[in-house]
Scaffold this active site. Sequence first.
Site, PDB file in Angstrom:
ATOM      1  N   ASP A 367       0.966  -1.394  -0.095  1.00  0.00           N
ATOM      2  CA  ASP A 367      -0.128   0.251   0.239  1.00  0.00           C
ATOM      3  C   ASP A 367       0.232   1.005   0.075  1.00  0.00           C
ATOM      4  O   ASP A 367       2.404   1.374  -0.244  1.00  0.00           O
ATOM      5  CB  ASP A 367      -0.583   0.243   1.201  1.00  0.00           C
ATOM      6  CG  ASP A 367      -2.218   0.747   0.896  1.00  0.00           C
ATOM      7  OD1 ASP A 367      -1.968   1.890   1.093  1.00  0.00           O
ATOM      8  OD2 ASP A 367      -3.214   0.194   0.912  1.00  0.00           O
ATOM      9  N   ARG A 444      -5.913  16.171   3.961  1.00  0.00           N
ATOM     10  CA  ARG A 444      -4.912  15.581   3.894  1.00  0.00           C
ATOM     11  C   ARG A 444      -3.024  15.454   3.309  1.00  0.00           C
ATOM     12  O   ARG A 444      -2.641  14.727   2.799  1.00  0.00           O
ATOM     13  CB  ARG A 444      -5.307  13.589   2.646  1.00  0.00           C
ATOM     14  CG  ARG A 444      -4.143  13.076   4.297  1.00  0.00           C
ATOM     15  CD  ARG A 444      -4.675  11.114   2.953  1.00  0.00           C
ATOM     16  NE  ARG A 444      -3.954  10.543   3.718  1.00  0.00           N
ATOM     17  CZ  ARG A 444      -3.762   9.153   3.144  1.00  0.00           C
ATOM     18  NH1 ARG A 444      -3.434   9.134   2.435  1.00  0.00           N
ATOM     19  NH2 ARG A 444      -3.015   8.244   4.285  1.00  0.00           N
ATOM     20  N   LYS A 477      -3.836  -1.036  -6.773  1.00  0.00           N
ATOM     21  CA  LYS A 477      -4.736  -0.391  -6.176  1.00  0.00           C
ATOM     22  C   LYS A 477      -4.905   0.998  -5.981  1.00  0.00           C
ATOM     23  O   LYS A 477      -4.133   1.787  -6.429  1.00  0.00           O
ATOM     24  CB  LYS A 477      -4.372  -0.462  -4.271  1.00  0.00           C
ATOM     25  CG  LYS A 477      -5.752   0.330  -3.547  1.00  0.00           C
ATOM     26  CD  LYS A 477      -5.131  -0.082  -2.305  1.00  0.00           C
ATOM     27  CE  LYS A 477      -6.673   0.284  -1.632  1.00  0.00           C
ATOM     28  NZ  LYS A 477      -5.899   0.146  -0.210  1.00  0.00           N
ATOM     29  N   ASP A 479      -5.792   4.740  -5.293  1.00  0.00           N
ATOM     30  CA  ASP A 479      -6.882   5.445  -4.279  1.00  0.00           C
ATOM     31  C   ASP A 479      -6.909   7.066  -5.079  1.00  0.00           C
ATOM     32  O   ASP A 479      -6.155   6.928  -5.999  1.00  0.00           O
ATOM     33  CB  ASP A 479      -5.551   5.313  -3.320  1.00  0.00           C
ATOM     34  CG  ASP A 479      -6.490   5.810  -1.510  1.00  0.00           C
ATOM     35  OD1 ASP A 479      -7.536   5.693  -1.616  1.00  0.00           O
ATOM     36  OD2 ASP A 479      -5.814   5.627  -1.071  1.00  0.00           O
ATOM     37  N   MET A 480      -7.611   7.606  -4.365  1.00  0.00           N
ATOM     38  CA  MET A 480      -8.208   8.695  -4.754  1.00  0.00           C
ATOM     39  C   MET A 480      -9.039   9.581  -3.299  1.00  0.00           C
ATOM     40  O   MET A 480     -10.124   9.166  -2.481  1.00  0.00           O
ATOM     41  CB  MET A 480      -9.168   9.086  -5.555  1.00  0.00           C
ATOM     42  CG  MET A 480      -9.609  10.158  -5.973  1.00  0.00           C
ATOM     43  SD  MET A 480     -10.334  11.566  -5.231  1.00  0.00           S
ATOM     44  CE  MET A 480     -11.843  10.762  -5.904  1.00  0.00           C
ATOM     45  N   CYS A 527     -10.715   3.191  -5.109  1.00  0.00           N
ATOM     46  CA  CYS A 527     -10.374   3.541  -3.405  1.00  0.00           C
ATOM     47  C   CYS A 527     -10.198   4.342  -3.781  1.00  0.00           C
ATOM     48  O   CYS A 527     -10.470   4.984  -4.372  1.00  0.00           O
ATOM     49  CB  CYS A 527      -8.915   2.854  -2.804  1.00  0.00           C
ATOM     50  SG  CYS A 527      -8.902   2.787  -1.287  1.00  0.00           S
ATOM     51  N   ASP A 549     -12.919   2.037   4.781  1.00  0.00           N
ATOM     52  CA  ASP A 549     -12.022   2.375   4.935  1.00  0.00           C
ATOM     53  C   ASP A 549     -12.202   1.545   6.684  1.00  0.00           C
ATOM     54  O   ASP A 549     -11.341   1.257   7.678  1.00  0.00           O
ATOM     55  CB  ASP A 549     -11.487   3.295   5.718  1.00  0.00           C
ATOM     56  CG  ASP A 549     -10.211   3.548   4.614  1.00  0.00           C
ATOM     57  OD1 ASP A 549      -9.362   3.446   3.836  1.00  0.00           O
ATOM     58  OD2 ASP A 549      -9.661   5.345   4.524  1.00  0.00           O
TER      59      ASP A 549
HETATM   60  C1  DGJ Z   1      -6.818   5.424   2.112  1.00  0.00           C
HETATM   61  C2  DGJ Z   1      -7.715   4.013   1.661  1.00  0.00           C
HETATM   62  O1  DGJ Z   1      -8.922   3.794   1.791  1.00  0.00           O
HETATM   63  C3  DGJ Z   1      -6.164   2.702   2.774  1.00  0.00           C
HETATM   64  O2  DGJ Z   1      -6.758   1.568   2.321  1.00  0.00           O
HETATM   65  C4  DGJ Z   1      -4.842   3.313   2.581  1.00  0.00           C
HETATM   66  O3  DGJ Z   1      -4.671   2.888   0.925  1.00  0.00           O
HETATM   67  C5  DGJ Z   1      -4.565   4.507   2.650  1.00  0.00           C
HETATM   68  N1  DGJ Z   1      -6.418   5.895   1.264  1.00  0.00           N
HETATM   69  C6  DGJ Z   1      -3.416   5.014   2.406  1.00  0.00           C
HETATM   70  O4  DGJ Z   1      -3.191   6.144   2.671  1.00  0.00           O
END
Ligand code: DGJ
Length: 735
Positions: A367, A444, A477, A479-480, A527, A549
């Site tokens: 991750d 963030r 994966k 993410d955003m 994600c 999460d």
């Molecule tokens: C948010 C994701 O939902 C988590 O699973 C993880 O990947 C974090 N970001 C990492 O910053």
Amino acid sequence: MAIVFHENTGEFHLYNEHLSYMIKILDNGQLGNLYYGKRLRDRDTFGHLLEGGLKSLAAYVFENDYYFSLQHTKQEYPSYGTTDFRYPAFEIKQENGSAISHFQYESHVIYKGKKKLKGLPATYVEQDSEAVSLEIILYDSVLHSRLVLSYTIYEELPVITRNAKFINHGEQQIRLTRALSAAVDLPDYDFESVHLAGAWSRERHVKYRKLEQGVQSIHSLRGASSAEFNPFLALKRPQADEFAGEVYGFSLVYSGNFLAQVEVDTHHMTRVTLGIHPDHFEWPLQAGETFQTPEAVLVYSNTGLNGMSQAFHRLYRTRLARGKWRDQVRPILINNWEATSFDFDESKVLSIASTAKELGIEMFVLDDGWFGARNNDRAGLGDWYVNREKLPDGIEGLAKKIEALGMKFGLWFEPEMVNKDSDLYRAHPDWIIHTPGRAASPSRNQYVLDYSRKEVVDYIYGLMSNLLRESSISYVKWDMNRYITECYSTAMEASEQGKVFHRYILGVYDLYERLTSEFPNVLFESCSSGGARFDPGILYYAPQTWTSDNTDAIERIKIQYGTSYVYPVSSMGAHVSEVPNQQIGRITSLQTRANVAYFGAFGYELDLNVLHMDEREVVKRQVQFAKKHREFIQQGVFYRLMDPFKGNVAAWIVVSENKSEALAGYYQVLNGVNLEWRRLKLAGLDEQKRYCVNGDQDRIHYGDELMNAGLVIDHRKLCASDADFASILFYLNEV
Ligand code: DGJ
């Protein structure tokens, strides 16, 4: 399945064995709707269903015809201000300041199959025989513009898909200030609306509202479909439940700002409108240009909410998701995020992976934190090259070592974002979405890259595709982790700024399209801080999404239950994580955590090395169980049985397509004393078949018993190891 045009009456009838949908060319050339509901046999005319009548205060379309007002006419794609005062489906601003338009029927085409939508995700067919489509072309002679309304009806599903396209053939520039994907007018308002609402870590909770005269809506203006609302809405009859009754479902295949609105008008008719949110949207169309709306999916069910959900599941699992992974069982993965956060090195990663391998887990996912100066969330986003202090042999080397263990390797990216403390930002500070002269609000500690600009998407594509080419990466994966603020692109003219939100999403789709077509073997999981972009648009590219999460089993029951209103089990990433749970501090048993996560794309998200040996044995058995049953769990028919939003217990079941196997989960949040006896009535089984429950030869029952009398829940067994947060699975196989 057919689409029939009755030339003498100007009526279209779209039907299959489940539903009928009827459109009529009105006397003024616009399109009216006659009926949408359970299948009716075809006739030359259903024109009598067009209510007309003398209504005080109404304005009329034609002089001396007091009966024809758009105010009380059910329409296909209404405009505002020509006797209809309800919210319209579209609006076009013209050079003279007017926003009045009048699109009249010009022609139509009916063809087998379904066309793609350029640059946009959409449902599809594999054979032309699976669906039939209709395009109705309308023309506004003042604007010299065409409007094309497209419809598709599937042979086997209670589904109609719709979209609209605008083409400017004139000399003047026109500006679309509203361009929704569909409007549906229903003749009464005896409905409750159902929608999915929430926030980070409590996504997609189910909400009901009674309809009343007036407007109610859900929306997103966050640049993503959002954790707050999902681009889905249903209208159910008040007496409809999970198994019976009429339900109309509406879902938008889109990942950005949206509006889903229900308006009950002065005569208690109901108008549903669905599409890109008109606020902060303005799309200039120069001569010769076209605008294509996203696709809206309409489901009609007269078998309650489960019937609606099953239609969405089947369509989205088999004719929206694409690629190699669509029909393949998903690998059981372990993700290091909750185990290590940013604090890892190669040896830590390999030790988690090798224990996972011993327990039968198939893939290790690295991750956040492997790139640039990413040791916390304040730096590094945008620098998609490996941090050699943590991983001296690079991603390539690590991937090889993971594969040498006998596992596949997956990697995390957040391609749309940048930290100010990054090489990317230092080189291209103008690449973030921000408004000149105004502060850019961090979230963030990060900023959103301007994906409305092709060069930005190209740059990120370059970095990601290099990594995917160089290293053996089987899973990504994506993410955003923030929404868009101060929306503005410095690369666009002032008059084009209303395009930015939509162009951003088109940029995201473009990158997804390039990567998924160049790397067809890679499994993409989307994600967004968990489930803030869990929508059909993204499912077109990534067949699974990290559901939330929040990995607490009890919280996840509600989240997965709500998500199942639209999205199939195969699309929901679901992991067993550590206790006390990192989000809520709750302690639940390993058994209950897995009993919830089995009903998703199953995996783990903890350091298995800290488990006792007996717990590792439990994990090993869970992995074996998941491997044995995942195929039918991910591809079977899902029924919600008991609603966690209504009480202390919840239950659901997945039944294999051929009804020879099923897995039911029953969950009790808090224990009680001296409780009543309970029965769990199953669903979806074959009445005639005999099923053995949990391999116990003394528990063999016919499907009709299991569905009508139910299984008696043995409270002592249910709570044998857990007082609170207890759960039990029933595996049924045909004997
Ligand atoms: C948010 C994701 O939902 C988590 O699973 C993880 O990947 C974090 N970001 C990492 O910053």
